[in-house]
Design a protein around this motif. Structure first.
Motif, PDB file in Angstrom:
ATOM      1  N   ARG A  74      -4.380  -5.679  -4.423  1.00 38.91           N
ATOM      2  CA  ARG A  74      -4.923  -6.278  -3.113  1.00 38.91           C
ATOM      3  C   ARG A  74      -3.987  -6.275  -1.957  1.00 38.91           C
ATOM      4  N   LEU A  75      -2.758  -6.440  -2.418  1.00 41.32           N
ATOM      5  CA  LEU A  75      -1.796  -6.359  -1.320  1.00 41.32           C
ATOM      6  C   LEU A  75      -1.199  -4.978  -0.863  1.00 41.32           C
ATOM      7  N   ALA A  76      -1.488  -4.089  -1.883  1.00 42.59           N
ATOM      8  CA  ALA A  76      -0.875  -2.800  -1.548  1.00 42.59           C
ATOM      9  C   ALA A  76      -1.393  -2.075  -0.071  1.00 42.59           C
ATOM     10  N   PRO A  77      -2.601  -2.170   0.254  1.00 40.61           N
ATOM     11  CA  PRO A  77      -2.947  -1.630   1.746  1.00 40.61           C
ATOM     12  C   PRO A  77      -2.344  -2.312   2.599  1.00 40.61           C
ATOM     13  N   ARG A  78      -1.988  -3.670   2.423  1.00 42.17           N
ATOM     14  CA  ARG A  78      -1.357  -4.334   3.772  1.00 42.17           C
ATOM     15  C   ARG A  78       0.115  -3.892   3.705  1.00 42.17           C
ATOM     16  N   LEU A  79       0.865  -3.792   2.820  1.00 45.71           N
ATOM     17  CA  LEU A  79       2.038  -3.072   2.402  1.00 45.71           C
ATOM     18  C   LEU A  79       2.239  -1.752   3.257  1.00 45.71           C
ATOM     19  N   ALA A  80       1.216  -1.137   2.919  1.00 43.94           N
ATOM     20  CA  ALA A  80       1.097   0.454   3.506  1.00 43.94           C
ATOM     21  C   ALA A  80       1.053   0.505   4.858  1.00 43.94           C
ATOM     22  N   ALA A  81       0.158  -0.647   5.162  1.00 41.04           N
ATOM     23  CA  ALA A  81      -0.052  -0.524   6.749  1.00 41.04           C
ATOM     24  C   ALA A  81       1.282  -0.875   7.692  1.00 41.04           C
ATOM     25  N   ARG A  82       2.018  -1.620   6.994  1.00 44.82           N
ATOM     26  CA  ARG A  82       3.283  -2.045   7.788  1.00 44.82           C
ATOM     27  C   ARG A  82       4.341  -1.372   7.428  1.00 44.82           C
ATOM     28  N   ALA A  83       4.229  -0.065   6.537  1.00 44.79           N
ATOM     29  CA  ALA A  83       5.481   0.446   5.956  1.00 44.79           C
ATOM     30  C   ALA A  83       6.175   1.398   7.182  1.00 44.79           C
ATOM     31  N   ALA A  84       5.252   1.922   7.951  1.00 49.84           N
ATOM     32  CA  ALA A  84       5.879   3.080   9.023  1.00 49.84           C
ATOM     33  C   ALA A  84       6.542   2.249  10.040  1.00 49.84           C
ATOM     34  N   GLU A  85       6.370   1.151  10.275  1.00 45.15           N
ATOM     35  CA  GLU A  85       7.098   0.152  11.220  1.00 45.15           C
ATOM     36  C   GLU A  85       8.392  -0.004  10.789  1.00 45.15           C
ATOM     37  N   HIS A  86       8.553  -0.681   9.455  1.00 44.91           N
ATOM     38  CA  HIS A  86       9.664  -0.819   8.932  1.00 44.91           C
ATOM     39  C   HIS A  86      10.678   0.148   8.705  1.00 44.91           C
ATOM     40  N   ASP A  87       9.949   1.195   8.180  1.00 42.72           N
ATOM     41  CA  ASP A  87      10.707   2.487   7.991  1.00 42.72           C
ATOM     42  C   ASP A  87      11.445   3.096   9.229  1.00 42.72           C
ATOM     43  N   ARG A  88      10.631   3.112  10.206  1.00 45.92           N
ATOM     44  CA  ARG A  88      11.203   3.438  11.582  1.00 45.92           C
ATOM     45  C   ARG A  88      12.311   2.688  12.131  1.00 45.92           C
ATOM     46  N   ASP A  89      12.142   1.341  12.279  1.00 46.59           N
ATOM     47  CA  ASP A  89      13.147   0.484  12.591  1.00 46.59           C
ATOM     48  C   ASP A  89      14.270   0.170  11.724  1.00 46.59           C
ATOM     49  N   GLY A  90      14.040   0.459  10.322  1.00 45.86           N
ATOM     50  CA  GLY A  90      14.825  -0.116   9.432  1.00 45.86           C
ATOM     51  C   GLY A  90      15.018  -1.383   9.372  1.00 45.86           C
ATOM     52  N   SER A  91      13.811  -2.083   9.512  1.00 46.07           N
ATOM     53  CA  SER A  91      13.793  -3.555   9.627  1.00 46.07           C
ATOM     54  C   SER A  91      13.180  -4.122   8.154  1.00 46.07           C
ATOM     55  N   PHE A  92      13.549  -5.241   7.728  1.00 41.89           N
ATOM     56  CA  PHE A  92      12.992  -5.680   6.487  1.00 41.89           C
ATOM     57  C   PHE A  92      11.662  -6.174   6.423  1.00 41.89           C
ATOM     58  N   PRO A  93      10.861  -5.890   5.569  1.00 42.01           N
ATOM     59  CA  PRO A  93       9.627  -6.480   5.542  1.00 42.01           C
ATOM     60  C   PRO A  93       9.319  -7.844   5.276  1.00 42.01           C
ATOM     61  N   VAL A  94       9.577  -8.668   6.218  1.00 41.10           N
ATOM     62  CA  VAL A  94       9.415 -10.057   5.723  1.00 41.10           C
ATOM     63  C   VAL A  94       8.074 -10.658   5.482  1.00 41.10           C
ATOM     64  N   GLU A  95       7.075 -10.016   6.090  1.00 42.38           N
ATOM     65  CA  GLU A  95       5.679 -10.332   6.107  1.00 42.38           C
ATOM     66  C   GLU A  95       5.354  -9.910   4.437  1.00 42.38           C
ATOM     67  N   ASP A  96       5.681  -8.716   4.034  1.00 38.49           N
ATOM     68  CA  ASP A  96       5.600  -8.443   2.649  1.00 38.49           C
ATOM     69  C   ASP A  96       5.951  -9.563   1.717  1.00 38.49           C
ATOM     70  N   PHE A  97       7.133 -10.100   1.902  1.00 39.12           N
ATOM     71  CA  PHE A  97       7.643 -10.960   1.261  1.00 39.12           C
ATOM     72  C   PHE A  97       6.898 -12.395   1.149  1.00 39.12           C
ATOM     73  N   ARG A  98       6.533 -12.773   2.181  1.00 39.06           N
ATOM     74  CA  ARG A  98       5.443 -13.804   2.437  1.00 39.06           C
ATOM     75  C   ARG A  98       4.260 -13.716   1.691  1.00 39.06           C
ATOM     76  N   ASP A  99       3.971 -12.408   1.710  1.00 38.15           N
ATOM     77  CA  ASP A  99       2.694 -12.279   0.795  1.00 38.15           C
ATOM     78  C   ASP A  99       2.745 -12.236  -0.595  1.00 38.15           C
ATOM     79  N   LEU A 100       3.983 -11.615  -1.062  1.00 39.61           N
ATOM     80  CA  LEU A 100       4.402 -11.786  -2.484  1.00 39.61           C
ATOM     81  C   LEU A 100       4.320 -13.141  -3.002  1.00 39.61           C
ATOM     82  N   ARG A 101       5.203 -14.024  -2.192  1.00 43.99           N
ATOM     83  CA  ARG A 101       5.258 -15.368  -2.431  1.00 43.99           C
ATOM     84  C   ARG A 101       4.059 -16.066  -2.523  1.00 43.99           C
TER      85      ARG A 101
END
Length: 388
Positions: A11-38
């Motif tokens: 269920r979470l995979a599409p959400r992670l995929a939707a944010r992936a390009a931005e975090h890859d481009r900026d080299g930023s940590f996917p804080v929202e992804d880890f909020r979802d995992l928690r």
């Protein structure tokens, strides 16, 4: 409960995929992804049920990690580190604890760490060092006993999730006896300094920065309560140091096939036989690597530490890393020049997949280990350099 975890990962995979390009481009940590995992309770995946976790097997972890990696390989890779810490801690049975000389107080401390994970804490791994890699026997970070605990001083590199985790698994050598290597669960806070050094080809969103330590921890943060267990545990549980990465890169490889298929259909290129054959070969290669990882995981659950189990563990890491790189490269070629533009999913997946063979143990080290085993030698001891 573990079925719920797998469903949550899907269920979470599409959400992670939707944010992936931005975090890859900026080299930023996917804080929202880890909020979802928690929120999904996945930090407790490897925590025993009696401590509030899911009590997942290694095979169940592998299935979850693969699904998360289909969304964002960087997020799945950092999650792998947390699962490695909690999985190794949770796998210490009473029989193993007795054999290793682990005192009751250390088991109680371990249970507190695992309970915290089930409640939402997550842990990173601070093992690698510049010039030593992940070889525990070559570390320069040292520790020494002080009143009420231990003082650790040194620097780590490639610490995924640096500056975001609630605690760090730190490997260090005794200042009194350099042959003694121990591990500590160091809480985030004073005494830890993150140096932003991570600007990489792939897995750019892992925040794998350098971590400098000059910190004192309580005595109960020595894992196992006994000094010198790090090398022993590495040999007893190579699956967490080697094969846990494999599931992630199978997921990255599968994501590359999926992204290529979407691109080819959108560009009306699916009618080309050469393109279809590339997709077909990639599909078969990923399926084969997936089966090897699944077999390794099954054997880990049934006979952990067994010689044949360990051979499958090293096979899984080798094949997952090489397959991911080869498949992503082929899918990029099938898709054509337009897929090499920054921001295209295949361009990111190509770079992420290339990292699979580089994680310890690297593909060359895995192949050497397997070659020594095939020749009838002891691959943990007969290499030209220490494995750990």
């Amino acid at each position: 409960m573990t079925l719920h975890a797998l469903e949550a990962a899907r269920r979470l995979a599409p959400r992670l995929a939707a944010r992936a390009a931005e975090h890859d481009r900026d080299g930023s940590f996917p804080v929202e992804d880890f909020r979802d995992l928690r929120e999904a309770g996945l930090f407790g995946l490897m925590v025993p049920t009696e401590l509030g976790g899911a009590g997942a097997t290694f095979a169940e972890y592998a299935a979850v990690a693969t699904e998360l990696a289909r969304g964002n390989g960087a997020t799945a890779l950092v999650f792998n580190m947390h699962a490695s810490v909690t999985g190794a801690l949770g796998a210490v049975t009473e029989e193993l604890a007795e054999a290793l000389g682990v005192p009751d107080g250390a088991l109680a401390a371990r249970d507190r760490l695992l309970t915290a994970a089930a409640q939402g804490s997550w842990y990173a791994v601070a093992m690698s060092e510049r010039g030593a890699g992940a070889r525990l026997s070559q570390l320069s970070t040292v520790y020494e006993p002080v009143d009420g605990g231990y003082h650790l001083k040194g620097s780590k590199t490639f610490c995924s999730g640096a500056g975001h985790a609630d605690g760090y698994l730190v490997a260090a050598r005794s200042a009194a006896d350099q042959s003694v290597v121990s591990q500590f669960l160091v809480p985030a806070g004073d005494g830890l300094t993150v140096e932003p050094t991570w600007d990489s080809l792939g897995m750019r969103a892992t925040s794998s920065h350098d971590l400098h330590l000059d910190v004192t921890v309580p005595a109960d943060r020595l894992l196992g309560g006994v000094e010198g267990l790090a090398l022993v545990v590495a040999q007893l549980m190579p699956h967490w140091l080697v094969a846990s990465y494999a599931a992630v890169y199978v997921g990255v490889a599968r994501a590359a096939v999926d992204a290529a298929a979407e691109h080819l259909n959108a560009r009306n290129l699916a009618g080309l036989p050469a393109v279809r054959s590339r997709l077909g070969r990639a599909d078969a290669d990923v399926a084969a690597a997936h089966l090897v990882v699944a077999e390794a995981a099954r054997r880990v659950d049934e006979a952990p530490g067994d010689a044949e189990t360990n051979r499958w563990v090293w096979r899984a890491k080798l094949l997952a890393g090489t397959t991911a790189a080869d498949v992503a490269a082929s899918m990029l070629e099938a898709a054509g020049t337009s897929a090499t533009r920054r921001g295209h999913p295949l361009e990111r997946l190509y770079r992420d997949a290339r990292c699979g063979s580089l994680h310890p143990a690297t593909s060359d080290v895995c192949a050497d280990w397997l070659g020594i085993a095939a020749l009838g030698g002891d691959p943990d001891r007969d290499g030209s350099v220490p494995r750990w």
